[in-house]
Design a protein around this motif. Structure first.
Motif, PDB file in Angstrom:
ATOM      1  N   HIS A 147      -7.355   6.055   0.573  1.00 36.60           N
ATOM      2  CA  HIS A 147      -8.630   6.225  -0.125  1.00 36.60           C
ATOM      3  C   HIS A 147      -9.749   6.328   0.899  1.00 36.60           C
ATOM      4  O   HIS A 147      -9.670   5.788   2.012  1.00 36.60           O
ATOM      5  CB  HIS A 147      -8.879   5.046  -1.076  1.00 36.60           C
ATOM      6  CG  HIS A 147      -8.631   3.693  -0.455  1.00 36.60           C
ATOM      7  ND1 HIS A 147      -9.615   2.960   0.159  1.00 36.60           N
ATOM      8  CD2 HIS A 147      -7.482   2.964  -0.346  1.00 36.60           C
ATOM      9  CE1 HIS A 147      -9.111   1.831   0.620  1.00 36.60           C
ATOM     10  NE2 HIS A 147      -7.807   1.804   0.328  1.00 36.60           N
ATOM     11  N   GLU A 148     -10.822   7.015   0.505  1.00 38.09           N
ATOM     12  CA  GLU A 148     -11.979   7.209   1.383  1.00 38.09           C
ATOM     13  C   GLU A 148     -12.861   5.962   1.431  1.00 38.09           C
ATOM     14  O   GLU A 148     -13.281   5.528   2.501  1.00 38.09           O
ATOM     15  CB  GLU A 148     -12.799   8.415   0.906  1.00 38.09           C
ATOM     16  CG  GLU A 148     -12.016   9.723   0.888  1.00 38.09           C
ATOM     17  CD  GLU A 148     -11.631  10.191   2.279  1.00 38.09           C
ATOM     18  OE1 GLU A 148     -12.310   9.777   3.241  1.00 38.09           O
ATOM     19  OE2 GLU A 148     -10.662  10.960   2.406  1.00 38.09           O
ATOM     20  N   ALA A 158      -8.847   5.001   4.652  1.00 38.32           N
ATOM     21  CA  ALA A 158      -8.318   3.644   4.692  1.00 38.32           C
ATOM     22  C   ALA A 158      -6.994   3.586   3.938  1.00 38.32           C
ATOM     23  O   ALA A 158      -6.672   4.480   3.140  1.00 38.32           O
ATOM     24  CB  ALA A 158      -9.319   2.663   4.099  1.00 38.32           C
ATOM     25  N   VAL A 159      -6.217   2.535   4.186  1.00 37.52           N
ATOM     26  CA  VAL A 159      -4.888   2.401   3.587  1.00 37.52           C
ATOM     27  C   VAL A 159      -4.800   1.030   2.928  1.00 37.52           C
ATOM     28  O   VAL A 159      -5.149   0.021   3.536  1.00 37.52           O
ATOM     29  CB  VAL A 159      -3.776   2.547   4.642  1.00 37.52           C
ATOM     30  CG1 VAL A 159      -2.403   2.510   3.969  1.00 37.52           C
ATOM     31  CG2 VAL A 159      -3.949   3.821   5.437  1.00 37.52           C
ATOM     32  N   THR A 160      -4.339   1.018   1.693  1.00 39.19           N
ATOM     33  CA  THR A 160      -4.069  -0.231   0.984  1.00 39.19           C
ATOM     34  C   THR A 160      -2.574  -0.325   0.740  1.00 39.19           C
ATOM     35  O   THR A 160      -1.987   0.524   0.057  1.00 39.19           O
ATOM     36  CB  THR A 160      -4.830  -0.296  -0.352  1.00 39.19           C
ATOM     37  OG1 THR A 160      -6.233  -0.304  -0.093  1.00 39.19           O
ATOM     38  CG2 THR A 160      -4.457  -1.545  -1.127  1.00 39.19           C
ATOM     39  N   THR A 220      -8.060  -0.490   7.822  1.00 40.32           N
ATOM     40  CA  THR A 220      -9.042   0.561   8.146  1.00 40.32           C
ATOM     41  C   THR A 220      -8.750   1.088   9.543  1.00 40.32           C
ATOM     42  O   THR A 220      -9.439   0.746  10.522  1.00 40.32           O
ATOM     43  CB  THR A 220     -10.468   0.003   8.064  1.00 40.32           C
ATOM     44  OG1 THR A 220     -10.582  -1.132   8.926  1.00 40.32           O
ATOM     45  CG2 THR A 220     -10.814  -0.414   6.643  1.00 40.32           C
ATOM     46  N   PRO A 221      -7.742   1.929   9.723  1.00 38.59           N
ATOM     47  CA  PRO A 221      -7.375   2.399  11.069  1.00 38.59           C
ATOM     48  C   PRO A 221      -8.401   3.333  11.700  1.00 38.59           C
ATOM     49  O   PRO A 221      -8.401   3.492  12.918  1.00 38.59           O
ATOM     50  CB  PRO A 221      -6.047   3.124  10.831  1.00 38.59           C
ATOM     51  CG  PRO A 221      -6.084   3.535   9.405  1.00 38.59           C
ATOM     52  CD  PRO A 221      -6.853   2.476   8.691  1.00 38.59           C
ATOM     53  N   ASN A 248      -8.796  -8.590  11.764  1.00 40.29           N
ATOM     54  CA  ASN A 248      -7.688  -9.200  12.495  1.00 40.29           C
ATOM     55  C   ASN A 248      -6.330  -8.670  12.059  1.00 40.29           C
ATOM     56  O   ASN A 248      -5.324  -8.937  12.728  1.00 40.29           O
ATOM     57  CB  ASN A 248      -7.716 -10.718  12.310  1.00 40.29           C
ATOM     58  CG  ASN A 248      -8.890 -11.353  13.027  1.00 40.29           C
ATOM     59  OD1 ASN A 248      -9.579 -10.694  13.799  1.00 40.29           O
ATOM     60  ND2 ASN A 248      -9.120 -12.623  12.768  1.00 40.29           N
ATOM     61  N   LEU A 249      -6.280  -7.935  10.966  1.00 37.38           N
ATOM     62  CA  LEU A 249      -5.006  -7.325  10.554  1.00 37.38           C
ATOM     63  C   LEU A 249      -4.529  -6.289  11.555  1.00 37.38           C
ATOM     64  O   LEU A 249      -3.345  -5.940  11.572  1.00 37.38           O
ATOM     65  CB  LEU A 249      -5.156  -6.689   9.171  1.00 37.38           C
ATOM     66  CG  LEU A 249      -5.371  -7.657   7.997  1.00 37.38           C
ATOM     67  CD1 LEU A 249      -5.611  -6.880   6.709  1.00 37.38           C
ATOM     68  CD2 LEU A 249      -4.179  -8.599   7.841  1.00 37.38           C
TER      69      LEU A 249
END
Length: 712
Positions: free
Chosen positions: A63-64, A234-236, A222-223, A197-198
């Motif tokens: 998702h953006e 972003a990736v969930t 959020t890479p 921190n992820l």
């Protein structure tokens, strides 16, 4: 023409689609071959890359908007806990209201965004406070959270979801995710984790608190900012077995266009490779650890995130030990101080930290520093290389330069903070000056001069005060001291004030305050004298106009009407010229009156008039050593001076005392009027010698008698 373009474009698009399809097949083939070689079975939906093996059986949603993934996760949790939510909708929620728990340290606006996206009222949000007694002040209080969950269950509500932080948005603290996971399993809550921190999950060494995030139900990554990649979604990641519910929640889609959202991220990750991803994250963490270890050795600098050794965020601030407090820096000030003193100390430190942050941002732009205001600690400076290092190209040398700049600014900060209270006391005890408490000014302080016509109860514009303060600012800047002076409006009113800047050395506050008071009084007196003189001149002009009109009327009576006719008047004046007397007026500024010029024309000399009043006394000049700037404390007798400079300075002071001392005793013989061989000529002796010796010589009395003629 259009048809030909379509014929050309269609084969190109078809070829691009074919190449993309072949690339995807090659990627799947290489991935399958790697899995077979390692003896692992590829699970459908498993995330390849750095997180492989750490977040098992997970699915991905791209998702953006960073918060969009959490909103979809909340919708998935609603459908999972409310079976009839698809049919009955909000009626189901009315009978048993859902509760979403957010930490007090969560990023601002997150709860409001979730309610707007889900159509839930704000009472469905529950703000969980952070620790107050034990642990970090930015970690969620687990015991208080459990109490809130029990209270909601007793009221007939349904605890739905908990948002934990693996690196808060402010200081990068990680919640006790392992303990929170046990609590969520006990009461049936969905656990979602987010934070910077992820990113450390991609490294070989991960702290236990961050590693516990792999057991959560979902997380948002959020890479793009972590790796310095623009336009990357972003990736969930989430774990759920029912594909129908994920489709209803919007986490999966059958549209091919939605699947292309991952293409920019996939291409970027293929370009960097696994080693490139790990290297960038590792480099950011090393920069943070380098700065943290360096700041621990710097006095008057407090690091807030000392318990998070693997955190890629460093938050620090300047502090000054308060009188009567422990030598160990603490966030809570000493209880022995008055509340007003504590407030002034807090505001002073906040202003100085804000100034320090702005200075460091200008001196080290590659550091990517940000200035933020925390509720408990106050204004702090944040260094987060994971979000900025990839874009700004931050290196280890930049961190060393940052530490050096901090050390160079510490003397200015400590000296200014020590002088603020002394400046406030001196201004308060000086008549005519008003101390202005401006918490946003980082300098020594703010002062305002109260002139005679100043209305203290009014907040309107004061033109007279602005004029006085403008002149005062000009005079203070002409002193060429190390201090900087500015003029600006007070934050509570529209009246002008003098803002005294920061001090890098010991400053004589009493001399500074006295100079401000005396200079302002002198400017006010000069302004008042000028206004009085202007009024006198105006009245003199009016009186002169009246007298000129009377003189014209008298001249008409003396000459007669016939002499005013052009032709007749010229004939009469030729036969009988008029003997007009020379009458004039002169304006005496000292007396403020018009005087006749008859004395000047008759005796060929001007009157002495009245002795003019003395001008206002200027600022008393304090005796300073040669080269000593204004407002500096005297260094006489100090070991800091060199041997030669101290001797010369003492000799200069003795000469000044000798010249300003009493006259010589009468028993001493006067100097001979005859010149000594090798002595300067008599003219030079007259210019340099004492005035008393010239008055005693009879030869020097003669030119003094002729001096007024030469002057005339």
């Amino acid at each position: 023409m259009d048809a030909s373009l379509e014929k050309i474009a269609d084969p190109m698009l078809a070829e691009m689609g074919k190449n993309l399809k072949e690339a995807m097949k090659m990627l799947e083939h290489s991935q399958r071959r790697t899995e077979e070689e390692n003896g692992k079975k590829l699970v459908s939906g498993e995330i390849p890359g750095p997180l492989q093996g750490r977040y098992e059986n997970g699915c991905a949603y791209f998702h953006e908007e960073e918060r969009e993934g959490l909103a979809k996760i909340c919708r998935l949790a609603l459908h999972s806990r409310y079976e009839d939510f698809v049919v009955d909708g909000f009626n189901v929620l009315c009978n048993k209201k859902p509760v979403i728990y957010l930490s007090a340290a969560a990023r601002p606006g997150l709860g409001q965004y979730l309610c707007n996206q889900l159509g839930l009222p704000f009472p469905c949000l529950c703000r969980v406070p952070c620790n107050t007694m034990f642990g970090s002040q930015h970690q969620m209080d687990v015991a208080f959270l459990e109490k809130l969950i029990k209270d909601d269950l007793e009221r007939g509500k349904l605890p739905l979801l908990l948002v934990a932080n693996a690196g808060t948005a402010a200081v990068g603290h990680t919640d006790k995710i392992g303990r929170l996971k046990e609590l969520c399993e006990q009461y049936g809550l969905w656990l979602h984790v987010e934070g910077v921190n992820l990113a450390t999950l991609a490294l070989g060494y991960v702290s236990s608190s961050v590693l516990a995030a792999t057991k959560c139900d979902s997380m948002t990554l959020t890479p793009g900012p972590w790796l310095g990649l623009p336009a990357v979604p972003a990736v969930t990641l989430y774990k759920h077995d029912d594909p129908a519910l994920t489709l209803v929640a919007g986490l999966t889609s059958n549209k091919p266009a939605d699947k292309l959202r991952a293409l920019p991220l996939w291409l970027s990750l293929q370009y960097l490779g696994l080693d490139g991803i790990v290297e960038r994250i590792k480099h950011a963490c090393q920069l943070s650890q380098r700065l943290q270890e360096s700041l621990k050795k710097v006095n008057h600098i407090k690091v807030l995130v000392e318990d998070e050794l693997s955190s890629p965020v460093v938050v620090f601030r300047f502090f000054q030990e308060l009188p009567g407090s422990d030598p160990v820096p603490t966030a809570v000030p000493a209880p022995s101080m008055a509340p007003s003193a504590l407030g002034r100390e807090r505001h002073s430190c906040d202003a100085l930290n804000r100034w320090l942050g702005e200075q460091l941002k200008q001196l080290v732009p590659a550091g990517g520093l940000t200035v933020m205001d925390l509720e408990v600690e106050g204004v702090c400076i944040r260094f987060s290389p994971l979000m900025t290092a990839a874009v700004l190209g931050t290196r280890g040398e930049d961190v060393d330069q940052l530490v050096a700049c901090i050390q160079s600014k510490l003397p200015v900060l400590t000296c200014t903070l020590q002088l603020r209270e002394e400046f406030r006391q001196e201004v308060t005890g000086t008549a005519g000056l008003l101390y202005v408490d401006d918490p946003n000014w980082p300098g020594i302080g703010v002062v305002r001069y109260e002139h005679a016509n100043d209305d203290k109860s009014s907040l309107k514009l004061d033109p007279e005060g602005e004029k006085i303060h403008a002149g005062l600012l000009k005079k203070l800047n002409e002193l060429e001291s190390d201090l900087t002076f500015k003029m600006g409006p007070e934050y509570k009113s529209m009246k002008s004030c003098i803002y005294v800047g920061m001090a890098s050395d010991d400053v004589d506050i009493s001399e500074l305050v006295e100079t401000i008071a005396v200079t302002a009084q002198e400017i006010e007196e000069n302004s008042r004298l000028l206004e009085n003189m202007t009024e006198v001149v105006r009245k003199g002009i009016q009186e002169a106009q009246v007298q000129l009109q009377k003189a014209n009327e008298e001249r008409l009576l003396e000459e007669g009407v016939l002499r005013q006719i052009p032709v007749v008047g010229s004939v009469l004046n030729w036969f009988s010229p008029v003997q007009a007397s020379q009458k004039g007026r002169t304006f005496n500024l000292t007396a403020g009156s018009l005087e006749s010029t008859e004395h000047t024309y008759v005796y060929k000399a001007q009157g002495t008039g009245v002795t003019p009043p003395q001008t206002p006394a200027g600022t008393r000049a304090k005796q300073r050593l040669p080269g000593q700037k204004p407002f500096k404390r005297s260094l006489r007798g100090s070991d800091a001076l060199s041997e030669t400079s101290s001797v010369s300075h003492v000799e200069d002071l003795e000469k000044l005392e000798h010249l300003s001392g009493p006259p010589e005793p009468d028993g001493l013989e006067p100097t001979s009027p005859e010149p000594h061989p090798g002595a300067p000529p008599p003219q030079e002796a007259e210019r340099t010698g004492p005035f008393e010796n010239r008055a005693q010589s009879p030869e020097e009395d003669r030119p003094q008698v002729e001096e007024p003629d030469s002057l005339r």
